[in-house]
Design an enzyme around this catalytic site. Structure first.
Site, PDB file in Angstrom:
ATOM      1  N   ASP A  13       0.816  -1.169  -0.100  1.00 52.73           N
ATOM      2  CA  ASP A  13      -0.056  -0.020   0.115  1.00 52.73           C
ATOM      3  C   ASP A  13       0.984   1.262   0.133  1.00 52.73           C
ATOM      4  O   ASP A  13       1.914   1.303   0.442  1.00 52.73           O
ATOM      5  CB  ASP A  13      -0.654  -0.057   1.304  1.00 52.73           C
ATOM      6  CG  ASP A  13      -2.106   0.932   1.174  1.00 52.73           C
ATOM      7  OD1 ASP A  13      -2.374   1.420  -0.161  1.00 52.73           O
ATOM      8  OD2 ASP A  13      -2.662   1.217   2.118  1.00 52.73           O
ATOM      9  N   GLY A  53      -0.101   5.456  -4.223  1.00 53.94           N
ATOM     10  CA  GLY A  53      -0.629   6.837  -4.610  1.00 53.94           C
ATOM     11  C   GLY A  53      -0.099   7.895  -3.889  1.00 53.94           C
ATOM     12  O   GLY A  53       0.337   8.984  -4.417  1.00 53.94           O
ATOM     13  N   SER A  77      -7.259  -5.743  -5.090  1.00 48.70           N
ATOM     14  CA  SER A  77      -8.502  -6.357  -4.439  1.00 48.70           C
ATOM     15  C   SER A  77      -9.872  -6.196  -5.289  1.00 48.70           C
ATOM     16  O   SER A  77      -9.781  -5.581  -6.234  1.00 48.70           O
ATOM     17  CB  SER A  77      -8.685  -5.471  -3.193  1.00 48.70           C
ATOM     18  OG  SER A  77      -9.216  -4.279  -3.438  1.00 48.70           O
ATOM     19  N   THR A  78     -10.590  -7.034  -4.746  1.00 42.62           N
ATOM     20  CA  THR A  78     -11.770  -7.082  -5.317  1.00 42.62           C
ATOM     21  C   THR A  78     -12.814  -5.542  -5.317  1.00 42.62           C
ATOM     22  O   THR A  78     -13.499  -5.257  -5.951  1.00 42.62           O
ATOM     23  CB  THR A  78     -12.925  -8.089  -4.660  1.00 42.62           C
ATOM     24  OG1 THR A  78     -12.843  -7.864  -3.510  1.00 42.62           O
ATOM     25  CG2 THR A  78     -12.614  -9.482  -5.356  1.00 42.62           C
ATOM     26  N   ASN A  95     -10.814  -2.948  -5.340  1.00 38.61           N
ATOM     27  CA  ASN A  95     -10.039  -1.621  -6.194  1.00 38.61           C
ATOM     28  C   ASN A  95     -10.794  -1.324  -7.533  1.00 38.61           C
ATOM     29  O   ASN A  95     -10.246  -0.350  -8.185  1.00 38.61           O
ATOM     30  CB  ASN A  95      -8.671  -2.179  -6.323  1.00 38.61           C
ATOM     31  CG  ASN A  95      -7.746  -2.021  -5.234  1.00 38.61           C
ATOM     32  OD1 ASN A  95      -7.035  -2.898  -4.829  1.00 38.61           O
ATOM     33  ND2 ASN A  95      -8.095  -1.127  -4.180  1.00 38.61           N
TER      34      ASN A  95
HETATM   35  C1  IPE Z   1      -5.208  -2.825  -0.214  1.00 39.44           C
HETATM   36  O1  IPE Z   1      -4.972  -1.480  -0.411  1.00 39.44           O
HETATM   37  C2  IPE Z   1      -5.124  -3.457  -1.563  1.00 39.44           C
HETATM   38  C3  IPE Z   1      -3.950  -3.576  -2.098  1.00 39.44           C
HETATM   39  C4  IPE Z   1      -2.653  -3.429  -1.737  1.00 39.44           C
HETATM   40  C5  IPE Z   1      -3.957  -4.354  -3.564  1.00 39.44           C
HETATM   41  P1  IPE Z   1      -6.104  -0.290  -0.700  1.00 39.44           P
HETATM   42  O2  IPE Z   1      -5.395   0.922  -0.638  1.00 39.44           O
HETATM   43  O3  IPE Z   1      -7.357  -0.876  -1.654  1.00 39.44           O
HETATM   44  O4  IPE Z   1      -6.850  -0.562   0.809  1.00 39.44           O
HETATM   45  P2  IPE Z   1      -7.845   0.505   1.718  1.00 39.44           P
HETATM   46  O5  IPE Z   1      -8.771   0.917   0.718  1.00 39.44           O
HETATM   47  O6  IPE Z   1      -7.143   1.575   1.946  1.00 39.44           O
HETATM   48  O7  IPE Z   1      -8.374  -0.276   2.956  1.00 39.44           O
HETATM   49  C1  IPE Z   2      -1.681   0.215  -3.440  1.00 40.09           C
HETATM   50  O1  IPE Z   2      -1.403   1.653  -3.462  1.00 40.09           O
HETATM   51  C2  IPE Z   2      -1.816  -0.423  -4.788  1.00 40.09           C
HETATM   52  C3  IPE Z   2      -3.109  -0.909  -4.724  1.00 40.09           C
HETATM   53  C4  IPE Z   2      -4.467  -0.807  -4.208  1.00 40.09           C
HETATM   54  C5  IPE Z   2      -3.455  -1.442  -6.331  1.00 40.09           C
HETATM   55  P1  IPE Z   2      -2.547   2.585  -3.202  1.00 40.09           P
HETATM   56  O2  IPE Z   2      -2.870   3.076  -4.690  1.00 40.09           O
HETATM   57  O3  IPE Z   2      -3.596   2.234  -2.557  1.00 40.09           O
HETATM   58  O4  IPE Z   2      -1.718   4.030  -2.627  1.00 40.09           O
HETATM   59  P2  IPE Z   2      -2.556   4.956  -1.539  1.00 40.09           P
HETATM   60  O5  IPE Z   2      -3.038   4.182  -0.520  1.00 40.09           O
HETATM   61  O6  IPE Z   2      -3.667   5.651  -2.373  1.00 40.09           O
HETATM   62  O7  IPE Z   2      -1.467   5.722  -1.283  1.00 40.09           O
HETATM   63 MG    MG Z   3      -4.275   2.316  -0.474  1.00 41.03          MG
END
Ligand code: IPE
Ligand code: IPE
Ligand code: MG
Length: 242
Positions: A28, A31, A73-74, A76
């Site tokens: 995680d 972004g 994830s499901t 995402n």
């Molecule tokens: C968890 O991260 C899923 C992956 C790392 C693929 P998310 O960024 O989707 O989780 P939440 O939304 O913060 O719980």
């Molecule tokens: C994890 O990074 C990657 C996926 C969930 C695919 P994020 O995209 O969730 O990064 P943040 O949480 O927005 O920083």
């Molecule tokens: Mg995230």
């Protein structure tokens, strides 16, 4: 010997001593990594894939033979279409590279999740890679369109379709995407959030949890070392008295 090699060697000993056989990562923070640099989120995901390559190599170098990564994830799919497309394109590239390098890398790839929601060519590539790498002993599980609840539900439906009217824990475990491997010993989450986000809900029953503020694209040897060191100091009781 430079400090990098010395650290790898120290971790090899630690991993063997504390029986860390399976490590799982909730990757995680891609972004946030990009936003902090005023870059588009897509570039965070690109850097995240580089961190994935590095981390898989590091884990194998220190002797952790099973690695699981949460790639998509499901839930995402709720993200903007352009971001979903960018992530899928990056993962597709990663899988193509894995297919090309499979004889050199000697890793068994297993995809956890419902691949039928992916582009058919990508799903087919995943299946091909699983088959072509099935003989190798070190495992990389890639959770892709994965959700713990969806996995358990799919397992129940599979067992019902087989005609079962009553099931054991072993039946459920054997019907999950992870039937080929042991439960994770350690689950590492980057970017500071203290939750599982629907990851390995069944398999995490007795996993040790480790959260770091490091954002996934920055994950490096020192972060792995900190996670392994933390794990090595945990007392795993599994409900018993120690
Ligand atoms: C968890 O991260 C899923 C992956 C790392 C693929 P998310 O960024 O989707 O989780 P939440 O939304 O913060 O719980
Ligand atoms: C994890 O990074 C990657 C996926 C969930 C695919 P994020 O995209 O969730 O990064 P943040 O949480 O927005 O920083
Ligand atoms: Mg995230």
């Amino acid at each position: 010997m430079d400090t990098y090699d010395a650290t790898i060697e120290r971790l090899r000993d630690a991993v063997a001593a504390c029986a860390l056989r399976h490590i799982a990562f909730i990757m995680d923070g891609n972004g946030r990594w990009a936003t902090r640099r005023s870059l588009p989120r897509e570039l965070g995901h690109k850097a995240g894939v580089e961190a994935l390559r590095r981390t898989v190599t590091l884990c194998r170098d220190v002797g952790i033979r099973t690695v699981t990564v949460y790639a998509f994830s499901t839930e995402n799919w709720k993200r903007p279409e352009a971001e979903v497309r960018a992530i899928m394109r990056l993962l597709d590239h990663y899988i193509s590279d894995a297919e090309e390098g499979r004889e050199k890398n000697r890793v068994r790839y297993v995809f956890l999740g419902d691949l039928s929601a992916l582009q058919p060519e990508m799903a087919e590539k995943c299946r091909r890679l699983e088959k072509a790498s099935a003989e190798y002993g070190d495992v990389l599980n890639i959770a892709l369109n994965y959700g713990g609840r969806a996995e358990i539900t799919a397992a129940c439906n599979r067992l019902l379709a087989e005609g079962k009217t009553s099931v054991t824990e072993a039946d459920v475990s054997a019907a999950l995407y992870t039937a080929h491997c042991q439960d994770p010993d350690l689950i590492v989450r980057t970017a500071g959030e203290y939750r599982l986000s629907n990851f390995l809900l069944w398999q995490a029953a007795y996993a040790e949890l480790y959260v770091t503020d490091t954002l996934w694209p920055d994950f490096a040897l020192e972060d792995l070392a900190a996670a392994v060191d933390a794990f090595s100091h945990r007392t795993r009781r599994f409900g018993n008295l120690v």
